[in-house]
Design an enzyme around this catalytic site. Structure first.
Site, PDB file in Angstrom:
ATOM      1  N   CYS A   6      28.511  28.871  43.907  1.00  0.00           N
ATOM      2  CA  CYS A   6      27.190  28.721  44.477  1.00  0.00           C
ATOM      3  C   CYS A   6      26.304  27.783  43.677  1.00  0.00           C
ATOM      4  O   CYS A   6      26.754  27.064  42.803  1.00  0.00           O
ATOM      5  CB  CYS A   6      26.512  30.096  44.530  1.00  0.00           C
ATOM      6  SG  CYS A   6      27.587  31.406  45.101  1.00  0.00           S
ATOM      7  N   ARG A  54      24.654  30.818  48.116  1.00  0.00           N
ATOM      8  CA  ARG A  54      25.983  31.419  48.009  1.00  0.00           C
ATOM      9  C   ARG A  54      27.004  30.776  48.937  1.00  0.00           C
ATOM     10  O   ARG A  54      26.742  30.574  50.123  1.00  0.00           O
ATOM     11  CB  ARG A  54      25.908  32.925  48.333  1.00  0.00           C
ATOM     12  CG  ARG A  54      27.256  33.628  48.224  1.00  0.00           C
ATOM     13  CD  ARG A  54      27.180  35.044  48.747  1.00  0.00           C
ATOM     14  NE  ARG A  54      28.479  35.716  48.603  1.00  0.00           N
ATOM     15  CZ  ARG A  54      28.851  36.783  49.296  1.00  0.00           C
ATOM     16  NH1 ARG A  54      28.026  37.317  50.162  1.00  0.00           N
ATOM     17  NH2 ARG A  54      30.038  37.314  49.101  1.00  0.00           N
TER      18      ARG A  54
END
Length: 537
Positions: A6, A54
């Site tokens: 991420c 994410r």
């Protein structure tokens, strides 16, 4: 188990209320959207704010970040990018000591391990990571031992620290980009490599691989991982066995995913080993290679690129029938992607090497989120010419540099006044002074992992995460590196071949043509059309 590949952002100042920066935090986080298009999260307090993007790889429906954990009436928050391969063992250890867990996340394992052991927790982690933890009084941030995951920071004169996965987010906070005289020396003298811990931008730094940092009002930095000198007592047969064991185990660990895993396959030794081992554990396995339009027509062999990849890839997929995809790039697309690749990297890099890798990554991303790469093998197994060509490893500056005086002569007189060559020479000597050894092989490995490997890892992370895929590099393994660091030089070139010890370790799982194939670099286009298009643009 939850794993995050991420983007992370943090703004912190324990002396003043920073909540007015909330809109800025959101803008910074949005710039990282490609790193994590699946989900966003934020944490806001009076003195610390975190944001997260994410890319879901494991436990796709859970694992929101930033994550909160409370212990003994004290609150902790973490934002994290990475993967801890041995999280189960660490978690079980912590449970035996009385700590409680509420998720299946390696993020929670990191934050609880920090609560239990403070910075000593880093000695437990096997994986790739960059994270920031806030306990309400201080920040703790750390980066993995070999620098696979990036972490940049900026400290302004009002004692506000800004941390992010990419430089562009920090530039968004500052509102301007300043390249000072030192930055010019870095770019023109050392580029695309950079002095460890530095960027080309004024007051923006990279946390070095294997370092952690505390921040309250000021910063305190410490190196927690360094190569250790040990006697190598294993015989050549024992060494071959352990090399195979360590490489195989690293590949196995990095196959962990709830989405399909693919592998880059160039037909070279490193990618072929990855694909062969992965095929034994993950079937069906897709593989990907890259070439250029009319490459057969224009290819000319030279010292470092002696052959094209096609024949060797065919030998591999005959032995291991993967679902192979050959990506053929057009010259015009290479040109048109140069600017995007530069923006992904946040600084000038490797031109068409970056843009082609970006296009390659985008093609892989159409069907996969996780891909294995053979990157980092040459730096630790001695795959480059400077490991065995005396005229290169004995020159008084970095062995991968060519014709440094000729390069300096190309600069404008105002640039020549910066004494860039002295800057380069000093950077080289400074790196050598960081390790107490005169052993040439050890010096070369150290220089390569601190400089050359970081350059390639930066390229890999910037272009692949911009394409929303996670690339894993099993050869970037600390156990393997530490073992090879102390291995005798003659073992490295077993049978008088570059990377001879690696070839010997996997000779029974690869076609003979690949076992003895000379090292070839990432393929470049040989078409004159590319140069013509450059001149037009």
């Amino acid at each position: 188990m939850v794993i995050y590949m991420c983007g992370i952002v943090t703004i912190c100042n324990y002396q003043k209320d920073i909540r007015s920066y909330h809109d800025k935090l959101m803008q910074m986080n949005q710039l990282l959207n490609n790193r994590g298009p699946d989900e966003s999260g934020e944490y806001v307090s009076k003195h610390c704010m975190m944001a997260h993007k994410r890319l879901a790889i494991i436990d796709l429906n859970n694992g929101q970040q930033p994550m909160h954990y409370s212990y003994h009436d004290k609150d902790y928050h973490i934002t994290y990018n990475g993967e801890i391969y041995n999280m189960i063992d660490i978690k079980n250890q912590l449970i035996s000591e009385g700590y409680r867990f509420y998720t299946m996340s390696d993020t929670e394992v990191i934050i609880v391990a920090y609560i239990a052991y403070k910075e000593q927790c880093l000695n437990l982690f096997e994986g790739i990571f960059a994270f920031v933890i806030d306990d309400g009084e201080k920040l703790f941030m750390a980066r993995d031992q070999l620098g696979v995951k990036p972490l940049f920071y900026y400290l302004d004169n009002k004692e506000t620290i800004v941390i992010a996965s990419e430089i562009k987010s920090i530039l968004c906070f500052i509102g301007k980009a300043i390249v000072d005289q030192r930055g010019i020396k870095e770019l023109l003298g050392l580029g695309p490599s950079l002095t460890p811990g530095h960027t080309i931008y004024k007051n923006i730094y990279s946390l070095r691989a294997g370092y952690y940092m505390y921040y309250q009002k000021h910063v305190y930095m410490h190196q927690y991982f360094m190569l250790a000198e040990k006697e190598h007592t294993d015989s050549i047969d024992e060494t071959i066995y352990k090399v195979r064991k360590y490489v195989t185990e690293s590949i196995q660990h990095q196959l962990l995913s709830d989405v399909s895993v693919t592998s880059m396959l160039s037909g070279g030794l490193d990618s072929s080993i990855l694909s062969a081992i992965a095929y034994q554990y993950k079937q069906p396995l897709s593989t990907y290679s890259i070439t250029y339009e009319d490459q057969d027509k224009y290819f000319k062999a030279y010292d470092y690129q002696t052959t094209q990849d096609d024949r060797y890839i065919n030998d591999m997929i005959h032995m291991y029938p993967t679902k192979h995809h050959q990506i053929i790039l057009k010259q015009q697309d290479l040109i048109e992607s140069l600017e995007e690749a530069l923006r992904a990297r946040d600084m000038p890099g490797m031109a068409d090497i970056d843009s082609s890798f970006l296009l390659f990554s985008k093609e892989i991303a159409k069907t996969h989120k996780v891909c294995l790469s053979g990157e980092c093998a040459d730096e630790i197994f001695g795959g480059y010419p400077w490991f065995y060509k005396e005229e290169l490893y004995n020159q008084p500056y970095f062995p991968w540099m060519r014709e440094i005086d000729l390069k300096m002569d190309l600069f404008h007189e105002k640039i020549k006044a910066f004494n860039i060559k002295d800057y380069v020479m000093n950077a080289y000597q400074q790196s050598l002074s960081e390790i107490a050894t005169t052993d040439k092989k050890k010096q070369l490995i150290y220089l390569n992992i601190q400089w050359f490997m970081q350059t390639l890892l930066t390229r890999t992370d910037s272009q692949t995460m911009h394409s929303s895929i996670e690339v894993r590099v099993p050869f970037a393994n600390t156990t393997l590196l530490q073992y090879l660091y102390n291995m005798p030089y003659e073992y490295m070139f077993y049978n008088n071949e570059e990377k001879g010890i690696l070839r010997a370790a996997f000779k029974d799982v690869l076609p003979p043509s690949i076992i003895h194939r000379k090292k070839n670099p990432y393929p470049k286009t040989h078409s004159p059309i590319y140069l013509e298009l450059i001149e037009k643009n």
